[in-house]
Design a protein around this motif. Structure first.
Motif, short mmCIF file in Angstrom:
data_model
loop_
_atom_site.label_atom_id
_atom_site.label_comp_id
_atom_site.label_asym_id
_atom_site.label_seq_id
_atom_site.Cartn_x
_atom_site.Cartn_y
_atom_site.Cartn_z
N ILE A 50 -99.03 73.81 6.95
CA ILE A 50 -99.17 72.78 7.99
C ILE A 50 -100.53 72.88 8.67
O ILE A 50 -101.21 71.88 8.87
CB ILE A 50 -98.03 72.92 9.03
N THR A 51 -100.93 74.11 9.02
CA THR A 51 -102.19 74.25 9.78
C THR A 51 -103.41 73.92 8.91
O THR A 51 -104.41 73.44 9.41
CB THR A 51 -102.33 75.69 10.32
N GLY A 52 -103.29 74.18 7.60
CA GLY A 52 -104.45 73.96 6.72
C GLY A 52 -104.23 72.82 5.75
O GLY A 52 -104.83 72.79 4.67
N VAL A 53 -103.40 71.84 6.14
CA VAL A 53 -102.99 70.80 5.17
C VAL A 53 -104.17 69.98 4.63
O VAL A 53 -104.18 69.60 3.46
CB VAL A 53 -101.86 69.92 5.76
N ILE A 54 -105.20 69.75 5.48
CA ILE A 54 -106.35 68.96 4.99
C ILE A 54 -107.56 69.85 4.68
O ILE A 54 -108.61 69.34 4.29
CB ILE A 54 -106.77 67.85 6.00
N THR A 55 -107.40 71.14 4.87
CA THR A 55 -108.55 72.05 4.67
C THR A 55 -108.61 72.50 3.21
O THR A 55 -107.58 72.89 2.64
CB THR A 55 -108.41 73.27 5.61
N PRO A 56 -109.81 72.46 2.59
CA PRO A 56 -109.92 72.87 1.19
C PRO A 56 -109.48 74.32 0.98
O PRO A 56 -109.60 75.15 1.88
CB PRO A 56 -111.42 72.73 0.90
N ASP A 60 -109.24 78.65 2.83
CA ASP A 60 -107.88 79.13 3.11
C ASP A 60 -106.87 78.04 3.48
O ASP A 60 -105.78 78.33 3.98
CB ASP A 60 -107.87 80.22 4.20
N GLY A 61 -107.25 76.77 3.26
CA GLY A 61 -106.29 75.70 3.48
C GLY A 61 -105.51 75.41 2.21
O GLY A 61 -105.63 76.13 1.21
N ALA A 93 -110.17 69.31 14.58
CA ALA A 93 -111.18 70.39 14.58
C ALA A 93 -111.49 70.82 13.15
O ALA A 93 -112.65 71.06 12.79
CB ALA A 93 -110.68 71.56 15.42
N CYS A 94 -110.44 70.89 12.31
CA CYS A 94 -110.65 71.26 10.90
C CYS A 94 -111.57 70.24 10.21
O CYS A 94 -112.49 70.62 9.48
CB CYS A 94 -109.32 71.30 10.14
N ALA A 95 -111.30 68.96 10.46
CA ALA A 95 -112.11 67.91 9.83
C ALA A 95 -113.55 67.97 10.30
O ALA A 95 -114.49 67.84 9.51
CB ALA A 95 -111.50 66.53 10.13
N ASN A 96 -113.74 68.19 11.61
CA ASN A 96 -115.10 68.33 12.16
C ASN A 96 -115.87 69.44 11.47
O ASN A 96 -117.02 69.26 11.06
CB ASN A 96 -115.01 68.73 13.65
N LEU A 110 -113.44 77.67 10.27
CA LEU A 110 -112.48 76.80 9.57
C LEU A 110 -111.35 77.61 8.94
O LEU A 110 -110.17 77.24 9.03
CB LEU A 110 -113.24 75.97 8.51
N SER A 111 -111.71 78.75 8.33
CA SER A 111 -110.68 79.57 7.68
C SER A 111 -109.67 80.08 8.70
O SER A 111 -108.47 80.14 8.43
CB SER A 111 -111.33 80.77 6.98
N ARG A 112 -110.15 80.45 9.88
CA ARG A 112 -109.23 80.95 10.92
C ARG A 112 -108.24 79.86 11.33
O ARG A 112 -107.08 80.14 11.60
CB ARG A 112 -110.02 81.41 12.15
#
Ligand SMILES: Cc1cc2nc3c(=O)[nH]c(=O)nc-3n(C[C@H](O)[C@H](O)[C@H](O)COP(=O)(O)OP(=O)(O)OC[C@H]3O[C@@H](n4cnc5c(N)ncnc54)[C@H](O)[C@@H]3O)c2cc1C
Length: 381
Positions: A50-56, A60-61, A93-96, A110-112
């Motif tokens: 959930i927290t990293g759903v849009i993060t590559p 770590d997403g 914030a992840c997208a930014n 971003l990884s955090r």
């Protein structure tokens, strides 16, 4: 055209629904009372993606994208809308960071966020610049290889629960004079201010950030100096509005379910009130709004996933779904008679939560400014 979700998306929905139904109800009373976000749920939410759903994945997403994100936020919102409020700003914030951060910033911050070690926070609004972004006065005065931050940010989601904040501040005059910075909590001269007491979405933390001669290095700059307006607009108009729309969609789903359940169980004149035509018409309106909003929300997210322009569609989804959730919640309260305004019944919370989605992420009027521009574009001479 294909309106079906993939098998993976169906599995994600099932997993998040199970998590929401198992973990959130027992926390909601405390969230309502204290206004505190249950920060210990960040780790299990990270495990679910959930927290990293849009993060590559390289940061770590899980890199599933925006349709998956809408599923996640809708399912959390169906049970407890404060959760997607907080999570959607976390994703902003992840997208930014993903869009504008350099490699060192992505690795460090971003990884955090993706791992759920802290919450994401994006501070744009200040007392002199709400809808009027350019009117903001929070300043970051360049001084040698440093900037000196002064000012106050207000109504900031995750202000008190995040270890660092993405802050938009003025480095020069005019629209090209805004810049974005990553400010670590604990930097001398930076502190959290007042915690707000909202009447809805109470479990999502909203508060102030205060900067008093706060010295930050050039390395904290996110993107280019003078590029802050682009950072703010991209994140609000794409990630922010699709996120608030999804949170409101979750509320609307809950409204439909609560209203339908009550109408089928409440017996008057020897029959459930669902047999009354007036109640059927109310239910027809709520159901229609839900179906329309689902299409709007998933279309905007799908466009974003395709790398296509989605700002107008996101504004439409956000504006229409937040309004629909509030209107439907009011109808659901009415279907409940006097029970609807009692604390024991969820519909009163749903009405309060839906109202709070309306200004968050840009007001209805600002969405109409965007949509008016889109509507008139073909006629521009
Ligand atoms: C729950 C919640 C969470 C939030 N989280 C964040 C966050 O994480 N980060 C962040 O930066 N901000 C956040 N905000 C702030 C939010 O984005 C602003 O409150 C919002 O943009 C409106 O600004 P304002 O409150 O200053 O209202 P104002 O801008 O003062 O607006 C007052 C009224 O004037 C109307 N208006 C303004 N301009 C126009 C126009 N051009 N045409 C027509 N009408 C207009 C508005 O629609 C509104 O009705 C959050 C707000 C809420 C409620």
């Amino acid at each position: 055209m294909d309106f079906r979700f993939s098998q993976r998306e169906d599995m994600l929905r099932k997993a998040v629904r199970e998590f929401a139904e198992n973990e959130l109800p027992s926390r909601m009373e405390a969230m309502e009372e204290t206004g505190e976000f249950p920060i210990d749920l960040m780790k299990p939410m990270a495990q679910l993606g959930i927290t990293g759903v849009i993060t590559p994945t390289q940061y770590d997403g899980v890199g599933l994208g925006y349709v998956a994100r809408t599923i996640v936020l809708e399912e959390l919102g169906r049970v407890c809308a404060a959760m997607p409020m907080a999570m959607q700003v976390h994703h902003m914030a992840c997208a930014n960071l993903n869009d504008f951060g350099n490699e060192a910033q992505k690795k460090k911050y971003l990884s955090r966020l993706a791992r759920g070690e802290t919450m994401g926070c994006v501070a744009v609004t200040d007392p002199t610049g709400g809808s009027d972004l350019i009117g903001m006065k929070t300043s970051a005065e360049p001084k040698g290889d440093k900037y000196i931050l002064n000012g106050r940010k207000c109504f900031i989601t995750n202000s008190h629960t995040s270890d660092f904040w993405i802050v938009i501040a003025r480095t020069a005059e005019g629209a090209k004079g805004l810049s974005a910075f990553i400010v670590d909590k604990g930097t001398p001269g930076a502190k959290v201010g007042r915690k707000e007491h909202k009447f809805g979405l109470r479990g999502a933390n909203t508060g102030e950030l205060v900067f008093d001669n706060c010295e930050i290095s050039k390395e904290t700059l996110l993107g280019q100096e003078g590029g802050g307006l682009a950072v703010a607009i991209k994140t609000i108009s794409e990630t922010g509005r699709t996120g608030m729309a999804a949170a409101a969609l979750g509320i609307l789903t809950a409204v439909y379910e609560e209203a339908g359940k009550f109408a089928s169980e409440r017996v008057l004149y020897g029959k459930p009130i669902s047999t009354l035509e007036a109640i059927q018409f109310y239910m027809a309106e709520i159901y229609s709004q839900l179906e329309i909003c689902r299409l709007l929300c998933y279309r905007a997210s799908w466009l974003k996933d395709q790398g296509m322009r989605c700002d107008n569609e996101a504004a439409l989804a956000k504006y229409y779904t937040c309004e629909a959730a509030a209107n439907a919640a009011k109808k659901a309260v009415e279907i409940h008679g006097s029970y609807g305004i009692m604390k024991e019944y969820a519909v009163q919370r749903l009405l309060r939560d839906a109202m709070v989605t309306i200004p968050a992420g840009g007001t209805a009027e600002i969405a109409k400014v965007v949509l008016g521009r889109a509507a008139l574009a073909p006629f521009k001479k």
